[in-house]
Design an enzyme around this catalytic site. Structure first.
Site, PDB file in Angstrom:
ATOM      1  CG  ASP A  45      -2.147   0.655   1.130  1.00 45.08           C
ATOM      2  OD1 ASP A  45      -2.854   0.345   0.158  1.00 45.08           O
ATOM      3  OD2 ASP A  45      -2.444   1.534   1.964  1.00 45.08           O
ATOM      4  CG  LEU A  46       4.628   3.495   2.349  1.00 49.71           C
ATOM      5  CD1 LEU A  46       3.874   4.661   2.981  1.00 49.71           C
ATOM      6  CD2 LEU A  46       5.809   3.119   3.235  1.00 49.71           C
ATOM      7  CE  LYS A 208       2.145  15.771   7.552  1.00 46.62           C
ATOM      8  NZ  LYS A 208       1.179  15.670   6.488  1.00 46.62           N
ATOM      9  CG  ASP A 261      -1.187   5.130  13.492  1.00 50.46           C
ATOM     10  OD1 ASP A 261      -0.276   4.670  12.772  1.00 50.46           O
ATOM     11  OD2 ASP A 261      -2.210   5.673  13.034  1.00 50.46           O
ATOM     12  CG  HIS A 266       3.089  11.491  13.097  1.00 52.39           C
ATOM     13  ND1 HIS A 266       4.245  11.060  12.494  1.00 52.39           N
ATOM     14  CD2 HIS A 266       2.088  10.769  12.531  1.00 52.39           C
ATOM     15  CE1 HIS A 266       3.955  10.112  11.615  1.00 52.39           C
ATOM     16  NE2 HIS A 266       2.649   9.917  11.621  1.00 52.39           N
ATOM     17  CE  LYS A 369      -7.692  21.881  15.198  1.00 52.04           C
ATOM     18  NZ  LYS A 369      -8.537  22.870  15.903  1.00 52.04           N
ATOM     19  CD  GLN A 398      -1.783  17.310   7.843  1.00 51.59           C
ATOM     20  OE1 GLN A 398      -0.780  17.250   7.178  1.00 51.59           O
ATOM     21  NE2 GLN A 398      -2.424  16.227   8.228  1.00 51.59           N
ATOM     22  CE1 TYR A 404      -4.698  29.746  13.032  1.00 55.48           C
ATOM     23  CE2 TYR A 404      -5.497  31.050  14.878  1.00 55.48           C
ATOM     24  CZ  TYR A 404      -5.489  29.864  14.154  1.00 55.48           C
ATOM     25  OH  TYR A 404      -6.273  28.809  14.548  1.00 55.48           O
ATOM     26  CB  THR A 426      -3.708  32.453   5.655  1.00 58.56           C
ATOM     27  OG1 THR A 426      -4.327  32.544   6.933  1.00 58.56           O
ATOM     28  CG2 THR A 426      -4.341  31.328   4.866  1.00 58.56           C
TER      29      THR A 426
HETATM   30  P1  NDP Z   1     -10.872  29.232  19.024  1.00 63.58           P
HETATM   31  O1  NDP Z   1     -10.086  29.817  20.136  1.00 63.58           O
HETATM   32  O2  NDP Z   1     -12.293  29.544  18.925  1.00 63.58           O
HETATM   33  O3  NDP Z   1     -10.740  27.684  19.105  1.00 63.58           O
HETATM   34  C1  NDP Z   1      -9.599  27.105  19.568  1.00 63.58           C
HETATM   35  C2  NDP Z   1      -9.740  25.623  19.509  1.00 63.58           C
HETATM   36  O4  NDP Z   1     -10.282  25.190  20.730  1.00 63.58           O
HETATM   37  C3  NDP Z   1     -10.711  25.127  18.500  1.00 63.58           C
HETATM   38  O5  NDP Z   1     -10.085  24.995  17.268  1.00 63.58           O
HETATM   39  C4  NDP Z   1     -11.138  23.800  19.094  1.00 63.58           C
HETATM   40  O6  NDP Z   1     -10.209  22.850  18.620  1.00 63.58           O
HETATM   41  C5  NDP Z   1     -10.902  23.954  20.559  1.00 63.58           C
HETATM   42  N1  NDP Z   1     -12.141  23.836  21.298  1.00 63.58           N
HETATM   43  C6  NDP Z   1     -13.408  23.941  20.868  1.00 63.58           C
HETATM   44  N2  NDP Z   1     -14.280  23.692  21.881  1.00 63.58           N
HETATM   45  C7  NDP Z   1     -13.535  23.455  22.964  1.00 63.58           C
HETATM   46  C8  NDP Z   1     -13.830  23.171  24.322  1.00 63.58           C
HETATM   47  N3  NDP Z   1     -15.086  23.064  24.730  1.00 63.58           N
HETATM   48  N4  NDP Z   1     -12.819  23.004  25.181  1.00 63.58           N
HETATM   49  C9  NDP Z   1     -11.549  23.104  24.768  1.00 63.58           C
HETATM   50  N5  NDP Z   1     -11.210  23.375  23.485  1.00 63.58           N
HETATM   51  C10 NDP Z   1     -12.191  23.556  22.611  1.00 63.58           C
HETATM   52  O7  NDP Z   1     -10.211  29.700  17.691  1.00 63.58           O
HETATM   53  P2  NDP Z   1      -9.057  29.275  16.692  1.00 63.58           P
HETATM   54  O8  NDP Z   1      -7.855  29.935  17.108  1.00 63.58           O
HETATM   55  O9  NDP Z   1      -8.853  27.853  16.510  1.00 63.58           O
HETATM   56  O10 NDP Z   1      -9.651  29.803  15.337  1.00 63.58           O
HETATM   57  C11 NDP Z   1     -11.010  29.583  14.993  1.00 63.58           C
HETATM   58  C12 NDP Z   1     -11.143  29.250  13.545  1.00 63.58           C
HETATM   59  O11 NDP Z   1     -10.570  30.255  12.731  1.00 63.58           O
HETATM   60  C13 NDP Z   1     -10.436  27.982  13.215  1.00 63.58           C
HETATM   61  O12 NDP Z   1     -11.198  27.266  12.296  1.00 63.58           O
HETATM   62  C14 NDP Z   1      -9.160  28.462  12.617  1.00 63.58           C
HETATM   63  O13 NDP Z   1      -8.638  27.501  11.770  1.00 63.58           O
HETATM   64  C15 NDP Z   1      -9.620  29.707  11.887  1.00 63.58           C
HETATM   65  N6  NDP Z   1      -8.547  30.664  11.701  1.00 63.58           N
HETATM   66  C16 NDP Z   1      -7.886  30.600  10.595  1.00 63.58           C
HETATM   67  C17 NDP Z   1      -6.907  31.488  10.351  1.00 63.58           C
HETATM   68  C18 NDP Z   1      -6.174  31.352   9.179  1.00 63.58           C
HETATM   69  O14 NDP Z   1      -6.396  30.527   8.331  1.00 63.58           O
HETATM   70  N7  NDP Z   1      -5.191  32.157   9.049  1.00 63.58           N
HETATM   71  C19 NDP Z   1      -6.558  32.584  11.184  1.00 63.58           C
HETATM   72  C20 NDP Z   1      -7.264  32.543  12.362  1.00 63.58           C
HETATM   73  C21 NDP Z   1      -8.236  31.622  12.594  1.00 63.58           C
HETATM   74  P3  NDP Z   1     -10.491  21.337  18.734  1.00 63.58           P
HETATM   75  O15 NDP Z   1     -11.866  21.031  18.266  1.00 63.58           O
HETATM   76  O16 NDP Z   1      -9.419  20.816  17.867  1.00 63.58           O
HETATM   77  O17 NDP Z   1     -10.330  20.972  20.166  1.00 63.58           O
HETATM   78  C1  BG6 Z   2       0.501   7.859   9.568  1.00 61.06           C
HETATM   79  C2  BG6 Z   2      -0.459   7.073  10.400  1.00 61.06           C
HETATM   80  O1  BG6 Z   2       1.774   7.835  10.141  1.00 61.06           O
HETATM   81  O2  BG6 Z   2       0.047   9.205   9.482  1.00 61.06           O
HETATM   82  C3  BG6 Z   2      -1.862   7.146   9.836  1.00 61.06           C
HETATM   83  O3  BG6 Z   2      -0.035   5.728  10.430  1.00 61.06           O
HETATM   84  C4  BG6 Z   2      -2.281   8.582   9.629  1.00 61.06           C
HETATM   85  O4  BG6 Z   2      -2.783   6.493  10.688  1.00 61.06           O
HETATM   86  C5  BG6 Z   2      -1.214   9.333   8.849  1.00 61.06           C
HETATM   87  O5  BG6 Z   2      -3.489   8.579   8.895  1.00 61.06           O
HETATM   88  C6  BG6 Z   2      -1.533  10.820   8.764  1.00 61.06           C
HETATM   89  O6  BG6 Z   2      -0.648  11.445   7.890  1.00 61.06           O
HETATM   90  P1  BG6 Z   2      -1.041  12.821   7.208  1.00 61.06           P
HETATM   91  O7  BG6 Z   2       0.197  13.238   6.507  1.00 61.06           O
HETATM   92  O8  BG6 Z   2      -2.192  12.550   6.286  1.00 61.06           O
HETATM   93  O9  BG6 Z   2      -1.445  13.751   8.308  1.00 61.06           O
END
Ligand code: NDP
Ligand code: BG6
Length: 518
Positions: A45-46, A208, A261, A266, A369, A398, A404, A426
């Site tokens: 696969d890889l 990455k 994994d 990672h 994410k 990613q 930011y 961005t």
């Molecule tokens: P927030 O502070 O609103 O969110 C931070 C992170 O906290 C979330 O991504 C979420 O991640 C996590 N979260 C959500 N609910 C809970 C909870 N109940 N308890 C603890 N953690 C929680 O804002 P962000 O800084 O993440 O930004 C908001 C959005 O704006 C995102 O989609 C971000 O990607 C986007 N953004 C994009 C930018 C860009 O592209 N340049 C610039 C700024 C913002 P998780 O679900 O993973 O836990």
């Molecule tokens: C691999 C894991 O190392 O990384 C997989 O074995 C995972 O389970 C993958 O899906 C994720 O890689 P990427 O580059 O898509 O974030």
């Protein structure tokens, strides 16, 4: 590669030309003019999804050294034609590329043989020698194989397939063992056969763009250095999320689980790059020395600092989302393997003492994410009636690479109160025409060039297993039951509670508006 990033106005092929000149020093182009890249496990696969497509992209961009031959090796009875058929769908080939693709496949050949049979590898060696200048060629062996055959394969390669004139390098895929003992056993076996500078242990997250950017952001800017410590940073969150489950890959996954994994490799590698001291140079060993010091400062993880989860089907979902982990036909019935894990660990040194590093990873979650989030402490001596939210620096690995900083600013206009906003880099907006290479492209190029900076050294690996092995053994021996979470959710609520308990503050008030969509 320094000035290539500035050439945003250049065409892709011009950029590749510059890269080629920078990467391939005299040494690589002229010392031995032939390279042989051997994909051991070519039927897998890889190989199909990553290795052959990566070699093709490098070839297409003119980034493979001239006179590189590619040999596939596996037990299956394949031909170049059948290999091409199975790998081409992953190669992103355009109609104009067809001729070049033929040229690429004309450099490939296939040898079928066993993994535990010396005579099969002698056949492979004879085939390599029969290629033009094959005897003198540099040889890269990519082990795209299950770890169960690593020992046989590496022994046979060493005993029968080494180039006597050019160099020999070995690329090893994860998982490197299942715990400290098995990893040490494998490491001792391989290091008895090959020198450390011949062994390239891949963790593809190190290839990455944004993971590599961590060093430049930290050590190429004056603004971050003085605040990058326990006095200013309240906690660090490293996240990996995938919106799909095991989907037929349950056989492999069930044996390893999400901690082995993703978390132990990672996420831990990203943690090292966030936490390490400035290396004395960007030489591979200077960087890896600093990463090892970070790992040595981390104690074994305690079960009380961990939340485990396993996804269950979402009855309201569509298609695969309806299926839980245990519904995957390749997963053993009643499996207790975790598909989600959150863990808190501490780097016990002067810079990071008492700062929680929260590692979270999971499958079948609400989004794709991977990011590093540094949450800063509250501003001392508040004069704004608690309207200020904590600053955060987010490095999104990613998708949609971005850096930011969440910060407070005066609400524009006739106001004087603070408002949440951001400084936003961005990549999709700032570097519109730049194609970011796949992690494997960078890493395979690094192997050709002999750079080990983005590969895992044996002592890093040992320390990483030391941190996780007691936890993994306890989870397995005590049959700890993971908490069920619904496919497509954010994972178990207990993970948010854990983060809150150690000091992460989630406000839920921040809104980002993409300037491109205004
Ligand atoms: P927030 O502070 O609103 O969110 C931070 C992170 O906290 C979330 O991504 C979420 O991640 C996590 N979260 C959500 N609910 C809970 C909870 N109940 N308890 C603890 N953690 C929680 O804002 P962000 O800084 O993440 O930004 C908001 C959005 O704006 C995102 O989609 C971000 O990607 C986007 N953004 C994009 C930018 C860009 O592209 N340049 C610039 C700024 C913002 P998780 O679900 O993973 O836990
Ligand atoms: C691999 C894991 O190392 O990384 C997989 O074995 C995972 O389970 C993958 O899906 C994720 O890689 P990427 O580059 O898509 O974030």
């Amino acid at each position: 590669m320094s000035h290539v990033a500035e050439q945003v106005h250049l065409s892709r092929s011009e950029v590749c030309g510059i890269l080629r000149e920078e990467l391939y020093s005299e040494e690589i182009l002229h010392q031995a003019d032939t390279h042989i890249f051997i994909v051991v496990g070519a039927s897998g696969d890889l190989a199909k999804k990553k290795i052959y497509p990566t070699l093709w992209w490098l070839f297409n961009d003119g980034l493979l050294p001239e006179h590189t031959f590619i040999i596939g090796y596996a037990r299956s009875n394949l031909t170049v034609e059948s290999l091409r058929k199975q790998t081409q769908p992953y190669m992103k080939v355009t109609a104009e590329d067809q001729k070049k693709l033929d040229a690429f496949f004309s450099l490939t050949s296939y040898v079928s043989g066993q993994y535990d049979e010396r005579s099969s590898f002698e056949k492979l060696h004879a085939h390599m020698n029969s290629l033009p200048k094959g005897k003198k060629a540099n040889r890269l062996f990519y082990l795209a194989l299950p770890p169960s055959v690593y020992e046989d394969v590496t022994r046979n390669i060493k005993e029968t397939c080494m180039s006597q004139v050019g160099w020999n390098r070995l690329i090893v895929e994860k998982p490197f063992g299942k715990d400290l003992e098995s990893s040490n056993k494998l490491s001792n076996h391989i290091s008895a056969l090959f020198r450390e500078d011949q062994i390239y242990r891949i963790d593809h997250y190190l290839g990455k763009e944004m993971v590599q950017n961590l060093m430049v952001l930290r050590f190429g800017n004056r603004i971050f250095g003085p605040i990058w410590n326990r006095d200013h940073i309240g906690c660090v969150v490293l996240t990996f999320k995938e919106p799909f489950g095991t989907e037929g890959r349950g056989g492999y996954f069930d044996e390893f689980g999400i901690i082995r994994d993703v978390m132990q490799n990672h996420l831990l590698q990203m943690l090292c790059l966030v936490a390490m001291e400035k290396p004395t140079s960007t030489n591979s060993d200077d960087v890896r020395d600093e990463k090892v010091k970070v790992l040595k400062s981390i104690s074994e993880i305690q079960l009380s600092d961990v939340v485990l989860g396993q996804y269950v089907g979402n009855p309201q979902g569509q298609g695969e989302e309806k299926k839980g982990y245990l519904d995957d036909a390749t997963v053993p019935a009643g499996s207790l393997t975790s598909t989600f894990a959150a863990a808190v660990l501490y780097v016990q040194n002067e810079r990071w003492d008492s700062v929680p590093f929260i590692l979270r990873c999971g499958k079948a979650l609400n989004e794709r994410k991977a990011e590093v989030r540094l949450q800063f402490r509250d501003v001392p001596g508040d004069i704004f009636n608690q309207q200020c939210k904590r600053n955060e620096l987010v490095i999104r690995v990613q998708p949609n690479e971005a850096v930011y900083t969440k910060m407070m600013t005066k609400k524009p206009g006739m106001f004087f109160n603070p408002e949440e906003s951001e400084l936003d880099l961005t990549y999709g907006n700032r570097y519109k025409d730049v194609k970011l290479p796949d992690a494997y492209e960078r890493l395979i190029l690094d192997v050709f060039c002999g750079s080990q900076m983005h590969f895992v050294r044996s002592d890093e690996l040992r320390e990483a297993w030391r941190i996780f092995t007691p936890l993994l053994h306890r989870i397995e021996s005590e049959k700890i039951k993971p908490i069920p979470y619904i496919y497509g959710s954010r994972g178990p609520a207990e993970a948010d509670e854990l983060m809150k308990r150690v000091g992460f503050r989630y406000e839920g008030t921040y809104k980002w508006v993409n300037p491109n969509k205004l």
